[in-house]
Design a protein around this motif. Structure first.
Motif, PDB file in Angstrom:
ATOM      1  N   ASN A  12       0.664  -1.230   0.071  1.00  0.00           N
ATOM      2  CA  ASN A  12       0.163  -0.065   0.073  1.00  0.00           C
ATOM      3  C   ASN A  12       0.968   1.129  -0.219  1.00  0.00           C
ATOM      4  O   ASN A  12       0.506   2.186  -0.670  1.00  0.00           O
ATOM      5  CB  ASN A  12      -0.960   0.103   1.281  1.00  0.00           C
ATOM      6  CG  ASN A  12      -2.254  -0.902   1.060  1.00  0.00           C
ATOM      7  OD1 ASN A  12      -2.567  -1.278  -0.188  1.00  0.00           O
ATOM      8  ND2 ASN A  12      -2.680  -1.089   1.906  1.00  0.00           N
ATOM      9  N   VAL A  13       1.986   1.200   0.893  1.00  0.00           N
ATOM     10  CA  VAL A  13       2.958   2.337   0.559  1.00  0.00           C
ATOM     11  C   VAL A  13       3.427   2.651  -0.601  1.00  0.00           C
ATOM     12  O   VAL A  13       3.360   3.678  -1.165  1.00  0.00           O
ATOM     13  CB  VAL A  13       3.958   2.232   1.822  1.00  0.00           C
ATOM     14  CG1 VAL A  13       5.104   3.191   1.735  1.00  0.00           C
ATOM     15  CG2 VAL A  13       3.336   2.074   3.456  1.00  0.00           C
ATOM     16  N   LEU A  14       4.002   1.555  -1.342  1.00  0.00           N
ATOM     17  CA  LEU A  14       4.499   1.673  -2.472  1.00  0.00           C
ATOM     18  C   LEU A  14       3.546   2.117  -3.608  1.00  0.00           C
ATOM     19  O   LEU A  14       3.733   3.038  -4.316  1.00  0.00           O
ATOM     20  CB  LEU A  14       4.975   0.390  -3.098  1.00  0.00           C
ATOM     21  CG  LEU A  14       6.126  -0.164  -2.303  1.00  0.00           C
ATOM     22  CD1 LEU A  14       6.797  -1.667  -2.807  1.00  0.00           C
ATOM     23  CD2 LEU A  14       7.337   0.776  -2.080  1.00  0.00           C
ATOM     24  N   ALA A  15       2.082   1.702  -3.302  1.00  0.00           N
ATOM     25  CA  ALA A  15       1.088   2.237  -4.302  1.00  0.00           C
ATOM     26  C   ALA A  15       0.762   3.685  -3.973  1.00  0.00           C
ATOM     27  O   ALA A  15       0.651   4.588  -5.166  1.00  0.00           O
ATOM     28  CB  ALA A  15      -0.302   1.267  -3.882  1.00  0.00           C
ATOM     29  N   LEU A  16       0.813   4.009  -2.827  1.00  0.00           N
ATOM     30  CA  LEU A  16       0.391   5.380  -2.602  1.00  0.00           C
ATOM     31  C   LEU A  16       1.713   6.374  -3.081  1.00  0.00           C
ATOM     32  O   LEU A  16       1.271   7.284  -3.706  1.00  0.00           O
ATOM     33  CB  LEU A  16       0.545   5.802  -1.040  1.00  0.00           C
ATOM     34  CG  LEU A  16      -0.825   5.250  -0.279  1.00  0.00           C
ATOM     35  CD1 LEU A  16      -0.543   5.451   1.236  1.00  0.00           C
ATOM     36  CD2 LEU A  16      -1.823   6.256  -0.719  1.00  0.00           C
ATOM     37  N   LEU A  17       2.764   5.850  -3.173  1.00  0.00           N
ATOM     38  CA  LEU A  17       4.023   6.537  -3.674  1.00  0.00           C
ATOM     39  C   LEU A  17       3.700   6.579  -5.591  1.00  0.00           C
ATOM     40  O   LEU A  17       3.802   7.714  -5.905  1.00  0.00           O
ATOM     41  CB  LEU A  17       5.420   5.966  -3.499  1.00  0.00           C
ATOM     42  CG  LEU A  17       5.930   6.013  -2.403  1.00  0.00           C
ATOM     43  CD1 LEU A  17       7.062   5.334  -2.031  1.00  0.00           C
ATOM     44  CD2 LEU A  17       6.185   7.591  -2.032  1.00  0.00           C
ATOM     45  N   GLY A  18       3.163   5.609  -5.947  1.00  0.00           N
ATOM     46  CA  GLY A  18       2.791   5.657  -7.392  1.00  0.00           C
ATOM     47  C   GLY A  18       1.513   6.479  -7.831  1.00  0.00           C
ATOM     48  O   GLY A  18       1.751   7.565  -8.781  1.00  0.00           O
ATOM     49  N   VAL A  19       0.524   6.608  -6.773  1.00  0.00           N
ATOM     50  CA  VAL A  19      -0.452   7.514  -6.755  1.00  0.00           C
ATOM     51  C   VAL A  19       0.024   8.965  -6.921  1.00  0.00           C
ATOM     52  O   VAL A  19      -0.528   9.621  -7.686  1.00  0.00           O
ATOM     53  CB  VAL A  19      -1.625   7.216  -6.133  1.00  0.00           C
ATOM     54  CG1 VAL A  19      -2.657   8.245  -6.071  1.00  0.00           C
ATOM     55  CG2 VAL A  19      -2.162   5.801  -6.137  1.00  0.00           C
ATOM     56  N   PHE A  20       0.810   9.256  -5.766  1.00  0.00           N
ATOM     57  CA  PHE A  20       1.347  10.568  -5.709  1.00  0.00           C
ATOM     58  C   PHE A  20       2.170  10.973  -7.174  1.00  0.00           C
ATOM     59  O   PHE A  20       1.869  12.184  -7.594  1.00  0.00           O
ATOM     60  CB  PHE A  20       2.170  10.403  -4.573  1.00  0.00           C
ATOM     61  CG  PHE A  20       2.941  12.107  -4.470  1.00  0.00           C
ATOM     62  CD1 PHE A  20       1.963  12.974  -3.982  1.00  0.00           C
ATOM     63  CD2 PHE A  20       4.443  12.310  -4.753  1.00  0.00           C
ATOM     64  CE1 PHE A  20       2.940  14.317  -3.793  1.00  0.00           C
ATOM     65  CE2 PHE A  20       4.754  13.299  -4.623  1.00  0.00           C
ATOM     66  CZ  PHE A  20       4.315  14.362  -4.099  1.00  0.00           C
ATOM     67  N   GLY A  21       3.075  10.315  -7.539  1.00  0.00           N
ATOM     68  CA  GLY A  21       3.649  10.358  -8.847  1.00  0.00           C
ATOM     69  C   GLY A  21       2.718  10.741 -10.146  1.00  0.00           C
ATOM     70  O   GLY A  21       2.762  11.742 -10.664  1.00  0.00           O
ATOM     71  N   SER A  22       1.695   9.920 -10.175  1.00  0.00           N
ATOM     72  CA  SER A  22       0.499  10.094 -11.105  1.00  0.00           C
ATOM     73  C   SER A  22      -0.166  11.479 -10.990  1.00  0.00           C
ATOM     74  O   SER A  22      -0.439  12.320 -11.888  1.00  0.00           O
ATOM     75  CB  SER A  22      -0.651   9.061 -11.208  1.00  0.00           C
ATOM     76  OG  SER A  22       0.117   7.976 -11.385  1.00  0.00           O
ATOM     77  N   ILE A  23      -0.340  11.952  -9.886  1.00  0.00           N
ATOM     78  CA  ILE A  23      -1.130  13.174  -9.502  1.00  0.00           C
ATOM     79  C   ILE A  23      -0.165  14.341  -9.659  1.00  0.00           C
ATOM     80  O   ILE A  23      -0.608  15.450 -10.529  1.00  0.00           O
ATOM     81  CB  ILE A  23      -1.197  13.219  -8.008  1.00  0.00           C
ATOM     82  CG1 ILE A  23      -2.620  12.411  -7.686  1.00  0.00           C
ATOM     83  CG2 ILE A  23      -1.918  14.635  -7.764  1.00  0.00           C
ATOM     84  CD1 ILE A  23      -2.722  12.075  -6.340  1.00  0.00           C
ATOM     85  N   VAL A  24       1.293  14.134  -9.708  1.00  0.00           N
ATOM     86  CA  VAL A  24       2.316  15.164 -10.067  1.00  0.00           C
ATOM     87  C   VAL A  24       2.315  15.586 -11.384  1.00  0.00           C
ATOM     88  O   VAL A  24       2.072  16.741 -11.898  1.00  0.00           O
ATOM     89  CB  VAL A  24       3.288  14.924  -9.382  1.00  0.00           C
ATOM     90  CG1 VAL A  24       4.620  15.870 -10.058  1.00  0.00           C
ATOM     91  CG2 VAL A  24       3.704  15.052  -7.723  1.00  0.00           C
ATOM     92  N   ILE A  25       2.169  14.278 -12.316  1.00  0.00           N
ATOM     93  CA  ILE A  25       2.443  14.719 -13.711  1.00  0.00           C
ATOM     94  C   ILE A  25       1.078  15.067 -14.156  1.00  0.00           C
ATOM     95  O   ILE A  25       1.128  15.940 -15.121  1.00  0.00           O
ATOM     96  CB  ILE A  25       2.779  12.987 -14.303  1.00  0.00           C
ATOM     97  CG1 ILE A  25       3.875  12.632 -14.142  1.00  0.00           C
ATOM     98  CG2 ILE A  25       2.401  13.267 -15.731  1.00  0.00           C
ATOM     99  CD1 ILE A  25       5.222  13.499 -14.363  1.00  0.00           C
ATOM    100  N   LEU A  26      -0.073  14.662 -13.808  1.00  0.00           N
ATOM    101  CA  LEU A  26      -1.412  14.911 -14.214  1.00  0.00           C
ATOM    102  C   LEU A  26      -1.594  16.559 -13.939  1.00  0.00           C
ATOM    103  O   LEU A  26      -2.226  17.284 -14.762  1.00  0.00           O
ATOM    104  CB  LEU A  26      -2.509  14.092 -13.552  1.00  0.00           C
ATOM    105  CG  LEU A  26      -3.838  14.435 -14.370  1.00  0.00           C
ATOM    106  CD1 LEU A  26      -3.831  14.028 -15.832  1.00  0.00           C
ATOM    107  CD2 LEU A  26      -4.740  13.618 -13.607  1.00  0.00           C
ATOM    108  N   THR A  27      -1.244  16.945 -12.519  1.00  0.00           N
ATOM    109  CA  THR A  27      -1.248  18.461 -12.361  1.00  0.00           C
ATOM    110  C   THR A  27      -0.508  19.148 -13.118  1.00  0.00           C
ATOM    111  O   THR A  27      -1.029  20.293 -13.489  1.00  0.00           O
ATOM    112  CB  THR A  27      -1.048  18.414 -11.106  1.00  0.00           C
ATOM    113  OG1 THR A  27      -1.787  17.679 -10.001  1.00  0.00           O
ATOM    114  CG2 THR A  27      -1.128  19.974 -10.350  1.00  0.00           C
TER     115      THR A  27
END
Length: 510
Positions: A12-27
Motif C-alpha cells: 500500500n505504501v508503494l502504491a501510494l507513492l505511485g498515486v502521488f507520482g501520477s497526481i504530480v504528472i497530471l497536475t
C-alpha cells in the motif's frame, strides 16, 4: 498473519507513492498538455490517422518507418474508445504510466531486498528521478518503454523461481511489446536469451525449447513490422545517415548524462563516494560468510547488469555510426531503474554484511542519512525541471513561446493557405501541432543531425515537380543547421515575401 498484514501495508505504501507520482504528472500537464517535440508530433499525427483512417501516416502524409508502432497504436485506441484527441490524452496516459513505473519499481525492490527502508529509498529515487520525470512530462514513447522493461524484469524474476511456461510466455510478451515501442527493445531479447541459456538449471533440451518459444514470440511481431518497412521504404528502420559525433564525444556525453542522475558531476565528493561504494562491494564479493552468497547475488542482478551494459553499448555505438539526437537523459532513461536496482541490491547486501560486525540499526541509520543526503541532488534537478515546465506553461510546442507566436496566429487565421499552396517550413512539426495543417520540411542540405550531404539538385527538382504553388513558413528563431538558410533558398527559388513578424516570415514561390 502478522507477516501478511505487514506485506499488505508495504504494498500500500508503494502504491501510494505511485498515486502521488501520477497526481504530480497530471497536475503539471492537465492545463497545457504534455510537452511536445518533433517526435511527439509524429506520434500524435500517426495516432490520429490510425483512429480516423487506419493508416500509419505521419503529419506530412508519409509512412511511419523511423519509429515502431505501439505507442501511437495505444493513443489511437484511446481516441477510438473515448473520442479524446491524442494531444490531450497523453497527459492522462503519462500520469498512469509514471505511477505504474514507481509502483512496479517498488515491487521489484521489495521482492529482492531485505531492508524495507532501502526499498522505500529506492522507490523514492525513481519518483524524484529527473530523467524519468522529464520524459513523463513529454509526449514520448520512453515512459511506455520503461514500464514494459519493468514488466520484463518482473516476470523474468518469476520465471527464475517458477521455471513454468506461463511466466516464460508473459516474459516473452513484454519483451515483444518493448521492441514494438522502441527498436532498442531488441536488447531485452538478447538479455532474455542469455539468461535462459546460461542461468537456468535445466538440461540442454529444455533450454533449447524455452529459447525457441522466447525467440518466436519476441521476434515475430517486430520482424513483421520491419519486413513491412522494407517493402515501403527499402530500409529496415528508415533511412539513416552518418553521425556528427565521434566515439570519444559520445563517451563524454554518456558520462555527462549518467553521473548527475545520482551524484554531483565532477566533484571530489562524487569520486570519494564512488570509490567507497566500489571498495565495499568488492570486499563483499570476496567475503565467504555465506558460501551461496556470491552465486545468489550474481544470479539476482545478472539480467539487470546485462541490460545496462548492452543498452549503454548500443546507444554509444549507434550514436557514433548513425545520426540522431545526441546522447541525453531521454535516450538513457531506460537504464535508470535497472541501475537503481543494482545499486540498492548491492547496498542491501552491504547492510547485511556490516550488520554482522556493527549494530544493525546504527548501520541502517548511517546508510539512510547518506542516501537521503545524496538524493537531494536529483531532487534539485527535478524541481528545476518542474519549475521550468510551469513557468513556460508547458514544454516544446505546447509552451507559451510557441502559443504566443504571431506567425502561428497568422496561419490560424489563414488556414486556406493549406488548400491553395503546398506548405513547407523549417519547423513543420510546430505548424502541424498548433494549426493542424499538412506541411513538409523546407529543403535540406544534409541529413538530420549529420554531415552527410543530400543531392541538392534532385531535392529541388522533386519539390518543383510536386508543387504547383509553394508557401514557405520560416521561423527566424529556429536553428536547424541541416536545412538551407532563407538566404540560400532565395538563391535557388523565385520567392516572394507575403508578410513578416518578429518570429517568422512567410514566402510564396512557384
Amino acid at each position: 498473519m502478522a507477516a501478511t498484514i505487514m506485506q499488505y501495508l508495504k504494498h500500500n505504501v508503494l502504491a501510494l507513492l505511485g498515486v502521488f507520482g501520477s497526481i504530480v504528472i497530471l497536475t503539471l500537464t492537465m492545463q497545457h498538455g504534455a510537452g511536445m517535440t518533433p517526435d511527439s508530433v509524429v506520434y500524435i499525427s500517426v495516432a490520429r490517422n490510425l483512429a480516423d483512417s487506419n493508416n500509419f501516416l505521419t503529419y506530412n502524409g508519409k509512412d511511419l518507418v523511423l519509429q515502431p508502432p505501439l505507442y501511437p497504436v495505444i493513443l489511437a485506441l484511446i481516441k477510438k474508445l473515448t473520442s479524446i484527441d491524442p494531444q490531450i490524452s497523453t497527459s492522462y496516459f503519462n500520469a498512469v504510466l509514471f505511477g505504474l513505473i514507481i509502483y512496479l519499481s517498488g515491487l521489484l525492490l521489495l521482492k529482492n531486498l531485505n531492508s524495507f527502508t532501502l526499498v522505500l529509498l529506492g522507490t523514492v529515487s525513481v519518483l524524484i528521478s529527473y530523467a524519468i520525470v522529464q520524459t513523463s512530462l513529454m509526449t514520448l514513447s520512453e515512459p511506455l518503454f520503461i514500464l514494459l522493461i519493468l514488466f520484463f524484469f518482473y516476470y523474468l524474476d518469476k520465471f527464475r523461481s517458477k521455471q513454468d511456461y506461463t511466466s516464460l510466455f508473459l516474459l516473452s510478451i513484454w519483451a515483444s511489446l518493448a521492441c514494438l515501442t522502441r527498436y532498442t527493445g531488441v536488447i531485452l531479447i538478447l538479455t532474455g536469451m542469455i539468461f535462459i541459456l546460461i542461468q537456468q538449471k535445466r538440461n540442454l533440451k529444455e533450454k533449447f525449447s524455452q529459447s525457441l518459444i522466447f525467440i518466436l514470440i519476441t521476434v515475430l511481431p517486430i520482424g513483421i513490422w520491419i519486413i513491412r518497412n522494407y517493402f515501403i521504404s527499402q530500409t529496415l528502420t528508415g533511412q539513416r545517415a552518418e553521425s556528427s559525433y565521434s566515439l570519444s564525444q559520445n563517451l563524454g556525453f554518456f558520462y555527462d548524462t549518467l553521473f548527475p542522475w545520482y551524484l554531483p558531476a565532477n566533484s571530489i565528493i562524487t569520486y570519494l563516494i564512488l570509490l567507497t561504494f566500489l571498495s565495499a562491494a568488492w570486499i563483499l564479493f570476496k567475503t565467504n560468510y555465506d558460501k551461496q552468497f556470491n552465486f545468489k547475488k550474481i544470479d539476482k542482478i545478472f539480467p539487470s547488469v546485462l541490460f545496462v551494459l548492452f543498452y549503454s553499448c548500443i546507444i554509444i555505438i549507434s550514436s557514433t555510426t548513425t545520426a540522431y539526437d545526441r546522447i541525453s537523459d531521454r535516450l538513457l532513461s531506460p537504464i535508470y531503474i535497472p541501475a537503481v536496482f543494482i545499486l540498492f541490491f548491492t547496498l542491501d547486501k552491504i547492510l547485511t554484511w556490516l550488520s554482522m560486525y556493527f549494530n544493525k540499526y546504527a548501520v541502517c541509520i548511517f546508510l539512510t542519512i547518506g542516501i537521503v543526503s545524496l538524493l537531494r541532488f536529483p531532487l534539485h534537478n527535478t524541481l528545476y525541471i518542474i519549475d521550468e515546465f510551469r513557468m513556460q506553461s508547458g514544454v516544446g510546442y505546447n509552451s507559451s513561446l510557441w502559443n504566443n507566436s504571431k506567425t502561428i496566429e497568422f496561419l490560424l487565421k489563414h488556414k486556406m493557405l493549406g488548400n491553395r499552396y503546398t506548405l513547407y517550413s523549417n519547423e513543420p512539426e510546430a505548424v502541424y501541432a498548433l494549426t493542424n495543417l499538412k506541411i513538409e520540411y523546407s529543403p535540406a542540405k544534409t541529413f538530420y543531425n549529420s554531415p552527410q550531404l543530400i543531392n541538392v539538385d534532385q531535392n529541388k527538382i522533386n519539390i518543383l515537380a510536386d508543387t504547383k504553388n509553394g508557401c514557405l513558413i520560416w521561423f527566424t528563431k529556429t536553428d536547424r543547421v541541416f536545412l538551407f538558410t532563407i538566404e540560400e533558398l532565395q538563391k535557388k527559388f523565385d520567392m516572394t515575401k507575403v508578410t513578416s513578424f518578429d518570429d517568422g516570415e512567410i514566402y510564396t514561390f512557384n
